[in-house]
Design an enzyme around this catalytic site. Structure first.
Site, PDB file in Angstrom:
ATOM      1  N   VAL A  39      -3.463  72.319  26.601  1.00 30.69           N
ATOM      2  CA  VAL A  39      -2.282  71.542  26.424  1.00 30.69           C
ATOM      3  C   VAL A  39      -1.343  72.170  27.437  1.00 30.69           C
ATOM      4  O   VAL A  39      -1.708  73.533  27.696  1.00 30.69           O
ATOM      5  CB  VAL A  39      -0.835  71.518  24.716  1.00 30.69           C
ATOM      6  CG1 VAL A  39       0.788  71.119  25.476  1.00 30.69           C
ATOM      7  CG2 VAL A  39      -1.846  71.265  23.906  1.00 30.69           C
ATOM      8  N   GLY A  90       0.398  85.521  18.592  1.00 28.69           N
ATOM      9  CA  GLY A  90       1.908  84.901  18.901  1.00 28.69           C
ATOM     10  C   GLY A  90       2.071  84.794  20.001  1.00 28.69           C
ATOM     11  O   GLY A  90       1.487  83.809  20.872  1.00 28.69           O
ATOM     12  N   HIS A 110      -0.961  76.465  21.026  1.00 34.34           N
ATOM     13  CA  HIS A 110      -1.090  76.312  20.147  1.00 34.34           C
ATOM     14  C   HIS A 110      -0.120  75.855  18.640  1.00 34.34           C
ATOM     15  O   HIS A 110      -1.306  75.451  18.153  1.00 34.34           O
ATOM     16  CB  HIS A 110      -0.332  78.119  19.254  1.00 34.34           C
ATOM     17  CG  HIS A 110      -0.178  79.478  20.133  1.00 34.34           C
ATOM     18  ND1 HIS A 110       0.487  80.615  21.270  1.00 34.34           N
ATOM     19  CD2 HIS A 110      -1.221  79.930  20.381  1.00 34.34           C
ATOM     20  CE1 HIS A 110       0.406  80.664  21.782  1.00 34.34           C
ATOM     21  NE2 HIS A 110      -0.808  80.729  21.734  1.00 34.34           N
TER      22      HIS A 110
END
Ligand code: AMP
Length: 286
Positions: free
Chosen positions: A178, A31, A37
């Site tokens: 990223v 999360g 993600h």
């Protein structure tokens, strides 16, 4: 997007999708979702009829209670992001659902030296916890493909070895890290940095690039030591390790010519926040 909280409901749903010939791509997360993600979800899309994302802050992989307690939890923002990313299924289990008292123990695995270097050395028990939760999630989701980030390079190596030893059939995809525009690898932990820490944190990536550039020319331990010193000189920076490692075995590499796959990995405390990053310095030609 369909949200599942119960293991049985998700298993039933995915079982019938599989029986209809649908392919399942899986992105496990803890999360506090960011674009790193979401890039895994994008990578999964072309391979998958159903993209499944899980959010589960796994207590067994935290070796410090304070790290677990401070781990960011942003459930409603995460759900909004997953909706925008057109995720098909979100699995949001409780700790009791993942670790019920009658859970069959997982097979005993031996990661050998893979779990005694770098993250394994500085976070004892961490990878046993990672292997345990990924194994459990793979049993529940039984995906055709599993998407994980290069950001956690050693984690990918551990999961690759876990798949090999257990024979679980998921194909593992390692997706590129990223970064923020200034080079800092995206991480849920970045939001805990102080303003000064956030300003200087991109020095980790800059230092890795600086070190990687020298790799063909100088002994690797010498470069790694210089990189450690460069990071240690920054205010509030405490590097734990900077290491050139074999990309498959993760063992330290002394020279550029020694092996075909070399990663440069680092862990650095910036104030109270521990950040990791890595670069592939040399990639095997296939
Ligand atoms: P986490 O929520 O930190 O457990 O991460 C879940 C997955 O996202 C793992 O496979 C991570 O390697 C991956 N991930 C985390 N940060 C990044 C990033 N900056 N770029 C790509 N993947 C990432």
């Amino acid at each position: 997007m369909i949200l599942f909280k119960r293991v049985q409901d998700l298993s039933l749903f995915l079982g019938s999708a599989r029986a209809k010939g649908q392919s399942i791509g899986f992105v496990p997360t803890m999360g506090a979702l960011h674009d790193g993600h979401l890039s895994l979800l994008e990578a999964a899309r072309p391979y998958s009829d159903l993209v499944v994302c899980s959010i589960f802050v796994n207590p067994t992989q935290f070796n410090q209670a304070s790290d677990l307690a401070n781990y960011p939890r942003t459930e409603s923002a995460d759900i909004a992001r997953l909706l925008r990313a057109e995720c098909d299924i979100l699995f949001l289990p409780s700790v009791e659902a993942i670790y019920p008292p009658d859970l069959e123990p997982m097979p005993t695995l031996d990661f050998g030296q893979l779990e005694h270097v770098m993250e394994g050395k500085f976070r004892p028990g961490h990878f046993a916890g990672v292997a345990q939760v990924v194994y459990r999630l793979l049993q529940i989701v039984a995906p055709h493909r599993l998407f994980m980030g290069q950001k956690d390079f050693q984690q990918v190596a551990i999961v690759r070895e876990m798949l090999r030893q257990t024979g679980l059939p998921a194909a593992l995809h390692m997706c590129p890290t990223v970064r923020e525009p200034d080079g800092l690898a995206m991480s849920s932990r970045n939001q805990r940095l102080s303003p000064a820490g956030r300003t200087l944190a991109p020095e980790i990536f800059r230092t890795l690039r600086w070190a990687a550039d020298q790799a063909p020319f100088l002994p690797l331990p010498e470069i790694a030591a210089a990189a450690m010193a460069r990071l240690a000189a920054l205010p509030d920076f405490r590097p734990e390790y900077v290491e050139f490692a074999d990309g498959f075995t993760l063992q330290p590499v002394e020279s550029y010519a020694e092996t075909s796959y070399i990663a440069l990995c680092a862990a650095v405390w910036v104030g109270e926040v521990r950040l990791i990053d890595n670069l592939e310095v040399k990639r095997p030609t296939l």
